[in-house]
Write an enzyme that holds these catalytic residues in place. Structure first.
Site, PDB file in Angstrom:
ATOM      1  N   GLU A 179      19.405 -17.449  37.524  1.00 43.45           N
ATOM      2  CA  GLU A 179      20.569 -17.646  38.387  1.00 43.45           C
ATOM      3  C   GLU A 179      21.781 -18.028  37.540  1.00 43.45           C
ATOM      4  O   GLU A 179      21.844 -19.128  37.008  1.00 43.45           O
ATOM      5  CB  GLU A 179      20.285 -18.759  39.396  1.00 43.45           C
ATOM      6  CG  GLU A 179      19.065 -18.528  40.260  1.00 43.45           C
ATOM      7  CD  GLU A 179      18.407 -19.828  40.702  1.00 43.45           C
ATOM      8  OE1 GLU A 179      18.967 -20.511  41.570  1.00 43.45           O
ATOM      9  OE2 GLU A 179      17.342 -20.181  40.171  1.00 43.45           O
TER      10      GLU A 179
ATOM     11  N   HIS B 244      19.595 -15.124  43.928  1.00 39.56           N
ATOM     12  CA  HIS B 244      18.285 -15.733  43.648  1.00 39.56           C
ATOM     13  C   HIS B 244      17.175 -14.676  43.589  1.00 39.56           C
ATOM     14  O   HIS B 244      16.122 -14.826  44.213  1.00 39.56           O
ATOM     15  CB  HIS B 244      17.993 -16.772  44.732  1.00 39.56           C
ATOM     16  CG  HIS B 244      17.083 -17.870  44.310  1.00 39.56           C
ATOM     17  ND1 HIS B 244      15.728 -17.694  44.130  1.00 39.56           N
ATOM     18  CD2 HIS B 244      17.331 -19.168  44.026  1.00 39.56           C
ATOM     19  CE1 HIS B 244      15.185 -18.852  43.783  1.00 39.56           C
ATOM     20  NE2 HIS B 244      16.130 -19.765  43.701  1.00 39.56           N
TER      21      HIS B 244
ATOM     22  N   HIS C 243      20.849 -25.487  47.242  1.00 41.36           N
ATOM     23  CA  HIS C 243      21.308 -24.140  47.594  1.00 41.36           C
ATOM     24  C   HIS C 243      22.158 -24.096  48.863  1.00 41.36           C
ATOM     25  O   HIS C 243      21.984 -23.226  49.723  1.00 41.36           O
ATOM     26  CB  HIS C 243      20.114 -23.199  47.708  1.00 41.36           C
ATOM     27  CG  HIS C 243      19.428 -22.929  46.392  1.00 41.36           C
ATOM     28  ND1 HIS C 243      20.074 -22.983  45.189  1.00 41.36           N
ATOM     29  CD2 HIS C 243      18.137 -22.616  46.090  1.00 41.36           C
ATOM     30  CE1 HIS C 243      19.231 -22.708  44.205  1.00 41.36           C
ATOM     31  NE2 HIS C 243      18.050 -22.486  44.724  1.00 41.36           N
TER      32      HIS C 243
HETATM   33  C1  GLA Z   1      15.883 -22.894  42.622  1.00 44.81           C
HETATM   34  C2  GLA Z   1      15.539 -24.302  42.372  1.00 44.81           C
HETATM   35  C3  GLA Z   1      14.062 -24.467  42.422  1.00 44.81           C
HETATM   36  C4  GLA Z   1      13.486 -23.953  43.711  1.00 44.81           C
HETATM   37  C5  GLA Z   1      13.895 -22.546  43.927  1.00 44.81           C
HETATM   38  C6  GLA Z   1      13.432 -22.041  45.259  1.00 44.81           C
HETATM   39  O1  GLA Z   1      15.635 -22.082  41.562  1.00 44.81           O
HETATM   40  O2  GLA Z   1      16.044 -24.784  41.167  1.00 44.81           O
HETATM   41  O3  GLA Z   1      13.733 -25.810  42.259  1.00 44.81           O
HETATM   42  O4  GLA Z   1      13.964 -24.719  44.767  1.00 44.81           O
HETATM   43  O5  GLA Z   1      15.294 -22.430  43.833  1.00 44.81           O
HETATM   44  O6  GLA Z   1      12.102 -22.322  45.531  1.00 44.81           O
END
Ligand code: GLA
Length: 385
Positions: A351, A204, A130
């Site tokens: 997402e 997110h 991210h």
């Molecule tokens: C995304 C990632 C997950 C996790 C979340 C936050 O969705 O794919 O593995 O890191 O963010 O916890």
């Protein structure tokens, strides 16, 4: 729909506090604390018709999203924290946040572009997740109300300097949240760069259509319009394979309860501790971005339905992929907006995105952005009951 957001003009600004129209759409602001670095944070409230959305300038976070259920009972259907401290904390699992510069993982935090190899800081075991430790979710955005009588809208802007979190190029990003009178929240993303770089922006938000803090979402149904997904290795990096979902727990082509197969003895589910994968959306175009994907149509990607409340969320996007994360890492240590503890699978995160680790997979749709090009992406969350 695709035009929503991008072309909105700043009209009807009643006061510096925001744009308000008592008859319909309103966009108002209040203070929401100060970061440890001393930057003031605002909370904007977008209201229109039956829906109210609260957006923070910290991380562009969707803090709350209130809509009625089938009985007309209004409830908040997204997970979040009651105050800024929760979002500033390292324990924040990206609740409601804008994600950039690169949504999901880059293997080893490393990629090569035009012959130069870039090393990003690692923040997820051996990988970068991210956008790195100080991603867009941890930045304070500049907000401008841009709504009118019909649409409540907020434009957020952020300039990420060359080298920020190891990425090349100064990236200028604009994200516009627009809420129409039919309970449709549109997110329009635009970005430009002054040097070749990679970009993959998303939001997110953790959805629980039965209401934030009401327990797990195992009985809520999910439909994903995707015949394939990208399997991962044990660090959740795509292997590069585009695998058919048929005959696997990843087949959500028909509406299926989230919990129906989540505990099956499946290697991919074990790697993710549940669902944490990218689905390759069935698109009538290929969703590829050649400089700009503004020609890509907004197409329906997924539908979530809660039989208990009667609420339905329909997600449409211009993006080629969808990460479905079933809140696997929520472990009962975080207390949310309503004072409840969040546990595993208390929400689904959906997402819209380009595929994880695309900079290291030349056969995935490209995430490269070059000077003179405009990154252009739209996702719409439509709520019904
Ligand atoms: C995304 C990632 C997950 C996790 C979340 C936050 O969705 O794919 O593995 O890191 O963010 O916890």
């Amino acid at each position: 729909m695709a035009a929503l957001g991008a072309g909105l003009l700043a009209t009807g600004l009643a006061s510096p506090a925001g744009a308000t129209d008592d008859d319909g759409a309103s966009t108002t602001v209040e203070p929401f604390g100060t970061t440890p670095e001393g930057t003031s944070v605002e909370r904007w409230t977008l209201a229109n018709g039956e829906m109210t959305v609260r957006v923070l300038t910290y991380g562009g976070v969707i803090q709350t999203l209130e809509v009625p259920d089938a009985d007309g009972e209004v409830g908040n259907v997204v997970l979040g924290f009651p105050d800024l401290a929760g979002y500033v904390s390292d324990d924040d699992p990206y609740f409601g946040a804008l994600i950039g510069r690169y949504g999901n993982r880059i293997a080893g935090g490393r990629f090569t572009l035009d012959g130069t190899t870039y090393q990003l800081p690692l923040n997820d075991g051996p990988n970068t997740l991210h956008g790195g430790p100080q991603g867009f979710d941890d930045q304070v955005w500049q907000a401008t109300p841009v709504g009118d009588d019909d649409v409540a809208a907020l434009r957020l802007e952020l300039v990420s300097p060359d080298g920020d979190q190891g990425f090349p190029g100064t990236l200028t990003t604009t994200v516009t949240y627009s809420l129409d009178a039919d309970s449709r929240l549109s997110i329009h993303y635009a970005a430009t760069t002054d040097a070749p770089t990679v970009v993959n922006l998303t939001n997110h938000t953790y959805w629980n259509l039965a209401g934030e803090g009401s327990g797990d979402v195992y009985d809520q149904t999910l439909q994903i319009h995707a015949g394939a997904y990208t399997p991962v290795d044990e660090t959740l990096i795509p292997t590069g394979e585009i695998a058919p979902v048929a005959g696997t727990p990843f087949d959500f082509r028909e509406p299926t309860a989230v919990g129906a197969r989540i505990r099956e003895d499946d290697q991919q589910l074990l790697y993710g501790q549940g669902y944490d994968h990218n689905w390759v959306l069935d698109r009538t175009d290929d969703g590829a971005r050649e400089g700009s994907d503004s020609e890509d149509a907004l197409e329906e990607a997924a539908v979530v339905h809660d039989p208990g409340s009667g609420r339905t969320l329909t997600i449409s996007t211009t993006e080629p992929g969808l990460q479905f994360y079933s809140g696997n890492f929520l472990d009962g240590t975080l207390v949310g907006t309503g004072g409840h503890v969040y546990r595993q699978s208390d929400a689904v995160v959906l997402e819209t995105q380009h595929f994880p680790d695309s900079p290291n997979h030349p056969d995935f749709p490209s995430t490269v952005l070059r000077p003179g090009e405009v990154y252009d992406s739209t996702t719409v969350f439509a709520l019904a009951h």
